[in-house]
Design a protein around this motif. Structure first.
Motif, mmCIF file in Angstrom:
data_model
loop_
_atom_site.group_PDB
_atom_site.id
_atom_site.type_symbol
_atom_site.label_atom_id
_atom_site.label_comp_id
_atom_site.label_asym_id
_atom_site.label_seq_id
_atom_site.Cartn_x
_atom_site.Cartn_y
_atom_site.Cartn_z
ATOM 1 N N PRO A 103 0.809 -1.224 0.000
ATOM 2 C CA PRO A 103 0.000 0.000 0.000
ATOM 3 C C PRO A 103 0.841 1.272 0.000
ATOM 4 O O PRO A 103 0.456 2.280 -0.607
ATOM 5 C CB PRO A 103 -0.833 -0.132 1.282
ATOM 6 C CG PRO A 103 -0.902 -1.597 1.542
ATOM 7 C CD PRO A 103 0.437 -2.117 1.120
ATOM 8 N N THR A 125 -8.369 -14.665 -0.417
ATOM 9 C CA THR A 125 -8.988 -13.910 0.666
ATOM 10 C C THR A 125 -9.299 -14.885 1.790
ATOM 11 O O THR A 125 -9.208 -16.109 1.604
ATOM 12 C CB THR A 125 -10.282 -13.229 0.194
ATOM 13 O OG1 THR A 125 -11.262 -14.253 -0.066
ATOM 14 C CG2 THR A 125 -10.048 -12.407 -1.070
ATOM 15 N N GLY A 141 -5.150 -8.561 -0.087
ATOM 16 C CA GLY A 141 -5.349 -7.591 0.987
ATOM 17 C C GLY A 141 -4.918 -6.198 0.587
ATOM 18 O O GLY A 141 -5.625 -5.215 0.835
ATOM 19 N N ALA A 142 -3.737 -6.093 -0.039
ATOM 20 C CA ALA A 142 -3.240 -4.777 -0.447
ATOM 21 C C ALA A 142 -4.114 -4.145 -1.521
ATOM 22 O O ALA A 142 -4.131 -2.924 -1.675
ATOM 23 C CB ALA A 142 -1.802 -4.897 -0.953
ATOM 24 N N GLY A 144 -7.426 -4.485 -1.531
ATOM 25 C CA GLY A 144 -8.748 -4.217 -0.972
ATOM 26 C C GLY A 144 -9.764 -5.314 -1.177
ATOM 27 O O GLY A 144 -10.969 -5.079 -0.982
ATOM 28 N N TRP A 146 -9.930 -7.853 0.718
ATOM 29 C CA TRP A 146 -10.318 -8.084 2.109
ATOM 30 C C TRP A 146 -9.614 -7.012 2.939
ATOM 31 O O TRP A 146 -8.671 -6.382 2.452
ATOM 32 C CB TRP A 146 -9.971 -9.502 2.573
ATOM 33 C CG TRP A 146 -8.504 -9.815 2.650
ATOM 34 C CD1 TRP A 146 -7.688 -10.156 1.613
ATOM 35 C CD2 TRP A 146 -7.670 -9.802 3.822
ATOM 36 N NE1 TRP A 146 -6.394 -10.353 2.050
ATOM 37 C CE2 TRP A 146 -6.357 -10.149 3.396
ATOM 38 C CE3 TRP A 146 -7.900 -9.537 5.162
ATOM 39 C CZ2 TRP A 146 -5.294 -10.237 4.289
ATOM 40 C CZ3 TRP A 146 -6.834 -9.618 6.058
ATOM 41 C CH2 TRP A 146 -5.552 -9.977 5.608
ATOM 42 N N ASP A 147 -10.048 -6.785 4.144
ATOM 43 C CA ASP A 147 -9.555 -5.672 4.941
ATOM 44 C C ASP A 147 -8.509 -6.145 5.944
ATOM 45 O O ASP A 147 -8.834 -6.754 6.966
ATOM 46 C CB ASP A 147 -10.717 -5.000 5.687
ATOM 47 C CG ASP A 147 -10.269 -3.750 6.439
ATOM 48 O OD1 ASP A 147 -9.120 -3.305 6.222
ATOM 49 O OD2 ASP A 147 -11.071 -3.227 7.235
ATOM 50 N N SER A 148 -7.239 -5.841 5.641
ATOM 51 C CA SER A 148 -6.152 -6.175 6.560
ATOM 52 C C SER A 148 -5.970 -5.115 7.624
ATOM 53 O O SER A 148 -5.287 -5.353 8.626
ATOM 54 C CB SER A 148 -4.846 -6.347 5.782
ATOM 55 O OG SER A 148 -4.381 -5.085 5.322
ATOM 56 N N ASN A 152 -5.230 -0.438 1.405
ATOM 57 C CA ASN A 152 -5.786 -1.159 0.265
ATOM 58 C C ASN A 152 -5.620 -0.353 -1.012
ATOM 59 O O ASN A 152 -6.497 -0.329 -1.869
ATOM 60 C CB ASN A 152 -7.268 -1.466 0.497
ATOM 61 C CG ASN A 152 -8.089 -0.215 0.787
ATOM 62 O OD1 ASN A 152 -7.585 0.902 0.694
ATOM 63 N ND2 ASN A 152 -9.349 -0.397 1.137
#
Length: 287
Positions: A103, A125, A141-142, A144, A146-148, A152
């Motif tokens: 990110p 994911t 994840g990076a 977006g 899924w939300d790390s 994102n």
């Protein structure tokens, strides 16, 4: 002697020693060994971040919670390094650390493409992952999917998946839908990679398991990987591109059941054209 620097003067060679949700501690000792070798070879300072610890166990949620504070620190240091105009080289134990770095790269260099050398896709994911391994969800994840909690900002359209040949169905579906570009080993050449980059700035991620078995120790030794000379040719060609930084992961310090530290000579020789350009401020190599 390897010199370490303070956070007030960012060093472009960064060793992230912290745990990256790996199954054993050998990645943490491997990342330090590689960084120290590069620093000594190039006679440059080395910045270490995080503290090595024990291998983690538990669910991906538990691992993410445990590593997030150190990942936040890694992201902040990388951002500071990039903002100072430097082109960093980061060593980390496992590719999960790229949840923190990608990110930042996407924000600092939104036009850059990510050349992701890896035997795996890392596009799962939490819903699609069969293993629940955090490292297998990094790009998703990076981007977006899924939300790390770590950002994102990455676009899948900027990712070039280089050398991946062990893919899960959901990862293959993203490739088939042309959400990102995939160059498997059979199609990965200097010419194909240059066409894919198409003059854009480049950030490089190298998972050492992209190499064929027996070259360097990694948690995964997968048949069908790249020969060392092939990866060396690709890295030398990339040294002629506008490379904004590089990271190396998934290197272990020892082979199983061998107390002696692994010989990193081949890997260092592969990396040196790029490392010398980024860290020693040499001009781009001629194509």
């Amino acid at each position: 002697m390897v010199q370490q620097t303070s956070l007030t003067a960012p060093a472009p060679l960064i060793c992230f020693q912290g745990n990256c949700a790996g199954p054993n501690p050998h990645g943490m000792t491997g990342t330090l060994a590689l960084a120290q070798t590069l620093a000594a070879s190039l006679e440059i300072p080395l910045q270490t971040l995080g503290a090595p610890g024990q291998a983690l166990s538990g669910s991906w949620q538990q691992m993410l919670e445990a590593v997030t504070p150190d990942f936040v620190s890694l992201g902040r240091y990388l951002e500071k390094t990039l903002s100072s105009g430097k082109r960093p080289v980061v060593t980390m134990s496992r590719c999960a650390g790229a949840l923190a770095t990608l990110p930042v790269i996407a924000r600092q260099h939104p036009e850059a493409c990510i050349v992701w050398f890896d035997a795996h896709g890392d596009l799962n994911t939490p819903e699609t992952s069969e293993s629940g391994y955090l490292g297998g969800m990094v790009i998703a994840g990076a981007a977006g999917m899924w939300d790390s909690g770590l950002g994102n900002d990455l676009s899948l359209a900027h990712v070039i998946l280089a050398g991946a040949h062990q893919l899960d169905p959901a990862e293959q579906a993203l490739i088939d839908d042309k959400r990102l570009l995939h160059l498997p080993p059979a199609r990965l050449s200097v010419e194909a990679l240059r066409r894919a980059i198409n003059g854009r700035p480049v950030y490089i991620h190298l998972d050492c398991d992209v190499l064929q078995p027996g070259v360097v120790p990694s948690d995964h030794q997968i048949d069908g990987g790249l020969a060392p000379e092939t990866l060396a040719e690709l890295m030398a060609a990339l040294a002629g591109e506008d490379v904004v930084g590089m990271e190396i992961a998934e290197l272990e310090s020892h082979w199983p059941n061998d107390p002696a530290p692994a010989d990193l000579t081949v890997l260092v020789e592969i990396l040196m054209p790029l490392a010398r350009r980024l860290l020693a401020d040499e001009a781009p190599c001629a194509r």
